[in-house]
Design an enzyme around this catalytic site. Structure first.
Site, PDB file in Angstrom:
ATOM      1  N   MET A   1      30.369  22.300  36.268  1.00  0.00           N
ATOM      2  CA  MET A   1      31.675  22.614  36.826  1.00  0.00           C
ATOM      3  C   MET A   1      32.782  21.818  36.141  1.00  0.00           C
ATOM      4  SD  MET A   1      30.888  24.882  38.917  1.00  0.00           S
ATOM      5  CE  MET A   1      29.255  25.493  39.260  1.00  0.00           C
ATOM      6  N   GLY A  49      35.018  27.186  46.231  1.00  0.00           N
ATOM      7  CA  GLY A  49      34.738  26.184  45.209  1.00  0.00           C
ATOM      8  C   GLY A  49      33.406  26.455  44.536  1.00  0.00           C
ATOM      9  N   CYS A  50      32.794  25.410  44.038  1.00  0.00           N
ATOM     10  CA  CYS A  50      31.515  25.535  43.341  1.00  0.00           C
ATOM     11  C   CYS A  50      30.467  26.148  44.265  1.00  0.00           C
ATOM     12  CB  CYS A  50      31.059  24.165  42.870  1.00  0.00           C
ATOM     13  SG  CYS A  50      29.409  24.151  42.152  1.00  0.00           S
ATOM     14  N   PHE A  51      29.781  27.178  43.775  1.00  0.00           N
ATOM     15  CA  PHE A  51      28.802  27.844  44.643  1.00  0.00           C
ATOM     16  C   PHE A  51      27.574  27.001  44.924  1.00  0.00           C
ATOM     17  CE2 PHE A  51      27.886  30.782  40.704  1.00  0.00           C
ATOM     18  CZ  PHE A  51      27.419  29.706  39.958  1.00  0.00           C
ATOM     19  N   TRP A  52      27.354  25.933  44.180  1.00  0.00           N
ATOM     20  CA  TRP A  52      26.225  25.053  44.482  1.00  0.00           C
ATOM     21  C   TRP A  52      26.341  24.504  45.907  1.00  0.00           C
ATOM     22  CZ3 TRP A  52      26.882  21.624  39.505  1.00  0.00           C
ATOM     23  CH2 TRP A  52      26.478  22.373  38.377  1.00  0.00           C
TER      24      TRP A  52
END
Length: 227
Positions: A1, A49-52
């Site tokens: 990211m 935001g970040c899909f993690w």
């Protein structure tokens, strides 16, 4: 990211703007209106935001059948990590949450999304990740979900649940595309990675603190799906 964060910071600098301060996670009120339960499973697609991190949160929610990282908001041709990270495809990093409505409702998933999973007041960014691909967005499956989502955002704004206005968009009719295998279960598989430890693990703690009866210790992993 990191790539997205660097590009986004450059954009803010060129525009002479500074990113707004993040809101502290907080337990927001339940929805006043919800989607009625149906037989079988239902699906929610959420981006924050970040899909993690979003995937990791919902993998720990009771009643969730699966949570899959992917892309929503753009076309099939550009639904790859490399293209999405340019911020030019229309995609947001998103998570498809399949859930049992007899155990948890769509509105409760939205409450978790706004309370623990991300900061909905940040525009086109989330923490260190900056760009439209990191926007806060809800991708309803139908008009009923769209109505509930829009009504909930209005409810939270009207009651000033956050210090700033909610930036979350509601984008109906946008398909979801699964992300590459190496992004699936990333938070579970890389607990010691600095980005995960600093920016994503606290979301799990917020989930457990705010929703103790909804939290489950063992993740529902994509790698364990049948087939």
């Amino acid at each position: 990211m990191v790539f997205g964060a660097m590009i986004g910071l450059l954009g803010f600098a060129m525009a002479g703007q500074l990113p707004s301060a993040a809101e502290v996670p907080r337990l927001v009120p339940a929805t006043l209106v919800d989607v009625p339960p149906e037989n079988g499973t239902q699906t929610a697609v959420l981006a924050g935001g970040c899909f993690w991190g979003i995937q990791g949160v919902f993998q720990h929610v009771e009643g969730v059948v699966s949570a899959t990282a992917g892309y929503a908001g753009g076309s099939a041709e550009t639904a790859t990590y490399e293209q999405t990270e340019t911020g030019l495809t229309g995609h947001a990093e998103a998570v498809r949450v399949v859930f049992d409505p007899q155990k948890i409702s769509y509105g409760t998933l939205l409450r978790i999304f706004f309370s623990a999973a991300h900061d909905p007041t940040q525009l086109d960014r989330q923490g260190p990740d900056i760009g439209p691909q990191y926007r806060s967005a809800i991708f309803p499956m139908d008009d009923q979900q769209a109505k509930v989502a829009k009504g909930y955002i209005q409810q939270l704004d009207d009651t000033k649940a956050f210090k700033s206005a909610i930036a979350t968009t509601v984008e109906l009719g946008k398909p979801f595309y699964e992300a590459e295998d190496y992004h699936q279960d990333y938070m579970h598989d890389n607990p010691g990675q600095p980005y995960i430890a600093i920016h994503e693990r606290p979301k799990i703690e917020a989930l457990r603190r705010f929703f103790p009866t909804r939290y489950r210790a063992q993740s529902i992993l994509v790698s364990k799906r049948a087939g």
